[in-house]
Design an enzyme around this catalytic site. Structure first.
Site, PDB file in Angstrom:
ATOM      1  N   HIS A  63      43.567  28.076  44.963  1.00 62.40           N
ATOM      2  CA  HIS A  63      43.079  29.089  45.996  1.00 62.40           C
ATOM      3  C   HIS A  63      42.650  28.158  46.490  1.00 62.40           C
ATOM      4  O   HIS A  63      40.954  27.724  46.387  1.00 62.40           O
ATOM      5  CB  HIS A  63      43.135  30.795  45.534  1.00 62.40           C
ATOM      6  CG  HIS A  63      44.291  30.736  45.379  1.00 62.40           C
ATOM      7  ND1 HIS A  63      44.252  32.192  44.350  1.00 62.40           N
ATOM      8  CD2 HIS A  63      45.673  31.109  45.173  1.00 62.40           C
ATOM      9  CE1 HIS A  63      44.958  32.526  43.912  1.00 62.40           C
ATOM     10  NE2 HIS A  63      46.248  31.649  44.422  1.00 62.40           N
ATOM     11  N   ASP A  65      39.685  29.551  48.417  1.00 63.13           N
ATOM     12  CA  ASP A  65      38.240  29.771  48.651  1.00 63.13           C
ATOM     13  C   ASP A  65      37.501  29.478  47.460  1.00 63.13           C
ATOM     14  O   ASP A  65      36.417  29.193  47.018  1.00 63.13           O
ATOM     15  CB  ASP A  65      37.924  31.596  47.737  1.00 63.13           C
ATOM     16  CG  ASP A  65      38.869  32.064  47.025  1.00 63.13           C
ATOM     17  OD1 ASP A  65      40.474  31.391  46.664  1.00 63.13           O
ATOM     18  OD2 ASP A  65      38.414  32.816  46.209  1.00 63.13           O
ATOM     19  N   HIS A 139      45.961  34.318  36.744  1.00 66.03           N
ATOM     20  CA  HIS A 139      45.347  34.176  37.360  1.00 66.03           C
ATOM     21  C   HIS A 139      46.625  34.738  37.858  1.00 66.03           C
ATOM     22  O   HIS A 139      47.980  34.026  37.859  1.00 66.03           O
ATOM     23  CB  HIS A 139      44.165  32.990  38.690  1.00 66.03           C
ATOM     24  CG  HIS A 139      43.802  33.476  39.910  1.00 66.03           C
ATOM     25  ND1 HIS A 139      43.549  35.329  40.322  1.00 66.03           N
ATOM     26  CD2 HIS A 139      43.535  33.177  40.970  1.00 66.03           C
ATOM     27  CE1 HIS A 139      43.028  35.543  41.042  1.00 66.03           C
ATOM     28  NE2 HIS A 139      42.712  33.612  41.789  1.00 66.03           N
ATOM     29  N   ASP A 211      38.846  32.414  38.540  1.00 64.60           N
ATOM     30  CA  ASP A 211      39.621  33.940  38.575  1.00 64.60           C
ATOM     31  C   ASP A 211      40.441  33.124  37.133  1.00 64.60           C
ATOM     32  O   ASP A 211      41.270  32.589  37.465  1.00 64.60           O
ATOM     33  CB  ASP A 211      40.100  33.173  39.890  1.00 64.60           C
ATOM     34  CG  ASP A 211      39.328  33.190  41.541  1.00 64.60           C
ATOM     35  OD1 ASP A 211      38.289  32.930  41.278  1.00 64.60           O
ATOM     36  OD2 ASP A 211      39.716  33.407  42.516  1.00 64.60           O
TER      37      ASP A 211
END
Length: 313
Positions: A63, A65, A139, A211
Site C-alpha cells: 500500500h 503509505d 490486511h 497494518d
C-alpha cells in the site's frame, strides 16, 4: 550494545500535519534497519537526526503509505554518491512492483538495489547475532507480513570471584572462559566455563506488525517481546471500520500484546480521524494491557534495554 527505535511516521493512510505515513528506523549499535518507507521518510530521517545510512529495508505490504517514500530515498542516496548495495525485503509477489518504484520514470540507481521476496514464517535476514523473522499478517486486499527482530542469547554473567577462588589468573583466561572455552591452570587443573559463567541471558526482541487485524501469528512471532509495535488505527467505537479495512483497534492491539507477553506496546498507524488527539486509542489500550502502552509521536525515540537490564548485578 544499544538499540534505539525512532518512529519516523506514525500516521494512517492519510497523513496529517502531526503524523506522516508509516516508517520505523531501528539503530542497533550503529546498524540502521528501516521498516516501511512512506512518503517523506527521507525528510523525517533528516529532521529527527537518525543518520542516513541504511543497508536493509523491510516492507510489510505494497500500500502506498508504506512504500511511496522509496523512490525519493533511493535517488537521494544516489545523489550522495552511495556505492553500498541496498537490500529490500518484502512479501511474495512484491518484486515487480517494487522494481517499478526503484526505476520510477526510467531512473536507474548507480548502486545495487536487490529485492528479496520472503515468505512468512521464514528468516529475512541473518545477522551476526540476530535474525529478522517474518510472520503473516492479515490486511485488506494485499499480501502482508510483519517482522520480528530477535537477538541471540548472550553469554551468562562471569563470576570473577569464583574464578579467582579456583586459581584462574586475572587476564586473557577470563575472556576465554566467558567465551565458552575451558582453561588449564599451571598445576594441570582444568576449569570449565560452567563453573564460572552463569546461564545464558536473553537478547532483545522487537516485533513490528505493519497494518493488520489481530492475528495469532503476532503472538507467536517472538516470545515476550521487549517492544511490540502494533497497528492501532482506530478506537473501539470504530471497531466495525477496523474490521472492514483490515486494521486493529487500540484495545485489540492491547489484547495481542497481553497474549504475547510484551513488555511495552507502541500503537501506530493512527487514523487522521484522531488528528491532534489520539487519547481514545491510547486510553483503551492502557485499560486492557498491564505493561506500558503509548501512542508515539513522529520523531519519538525509544531505547530498548536488555530484558535483564534492571538486575542488580
Amino acid at each position: 550494545m544499544s538499540m534505539r527505535v525512532t518512529f519516523l511516521g506514525t500516521g494512517g493512510a492519510v497523513p496529517t500535519t502531526e503524523r506522516g505515513p508509516s516508517a520505523l528506523l531501528v539503530n542497533r549499535d550503529g546498524e540502521r534497519l528501516l521498516f516501511d518507507c512512506g512518503e517523506g521518510t527521507q525528510r523525517q530521517m533528516m529532521r529527527f537526526g537518525t543518520g542516513f545510512t541504511v543497508s536493509h529495508l523491510f516492507v510489510t505490504h505494497l500500500h502506498g503509505d508504506h512504500v511511496l517514500g522509496i523512490p525519493g530515498l533511493i535517488q537521494t542516496w544516489d545523489f550522495n554518491d552511495r556505492e553500498e548495495p541496498l537490500a529490500i525485503h518484502a512479501p511474495p509477489g512484491s518484486k515487480r512492483h517494487l522494481q517499478s518504484l526503484v526505476n520510477v520514470a526510467g531512473y536507474r540507481p548507480g548502486y545495487p538495489v536487490n529485492i528479496h521476496e520472503v515468505r512468512p514464517g521464514n528468516v529475512a535476514l541473518s545477522g551476526d547475532d540476530y535474525e529478522i523473522r517474518t510472520f503473516e499478517t492479515v490486511h485488506r486486499n494485499v499480501r502482508s507480513m510483519g517482522y520480528a527482530l530477535v537477538e541471540d542469547d548472550r553469554p551468562g554473567r562471569f563470576d570473577r570471584e569464583k574464578a579467582e577462588e579456583l586459581g584462574v589468573p586475572v587476564g586473557p583466561a577470563f575472556g576465554r572462559l566467558h567465551e565458552g572455552e575451558s582453561v588449564e591452570l599451571e598445576d594441570g587443573t582444568v576449569v570449565d566455563p560452567e563453573q564460572v559463567v552463569g546461564d545464558p541471558r536473553p537478547g532483545r526482541k522487537l516485533v513490528y506488525t505493519g497494518d493488520t487485524r489481530p492475528v495469532d501469528a503476532t503472538v507467536s512471532a517472538a516470545d515476550e517481546p521487549d517492544l511490540l509495535v502494533h497497528d492501532a488505527t482506530f478506537a473501539e467505537d470504530r471497531a466495525d471500520r477496523a474490521r472492514g479495512t483490515g486494521h486493529s483497534t487500540g484495545r485489540e492491539a492491547a489484547e495481542i500484546a497481553t497474549r504475547a507477553g510484551a513488555k511495552r506496546l507502541a500503537l501506530t498507524h493512527i487514523s487522521s480521524r484522531y488528528a491532534g488527539n489520539a487519547s481514545p486509542i491510547e486510553n483503551e489500550a492502557r485499560a486492557a494491557f498491564d505493561g506500558e502502552a503509548f501512542v508515539p509521536d513522529d520523531g519519538q525515540k525509544v531505547d530498548v534495554p536488555y530484558p535483564d537490564a534492571d538486575d542488580s548485578e
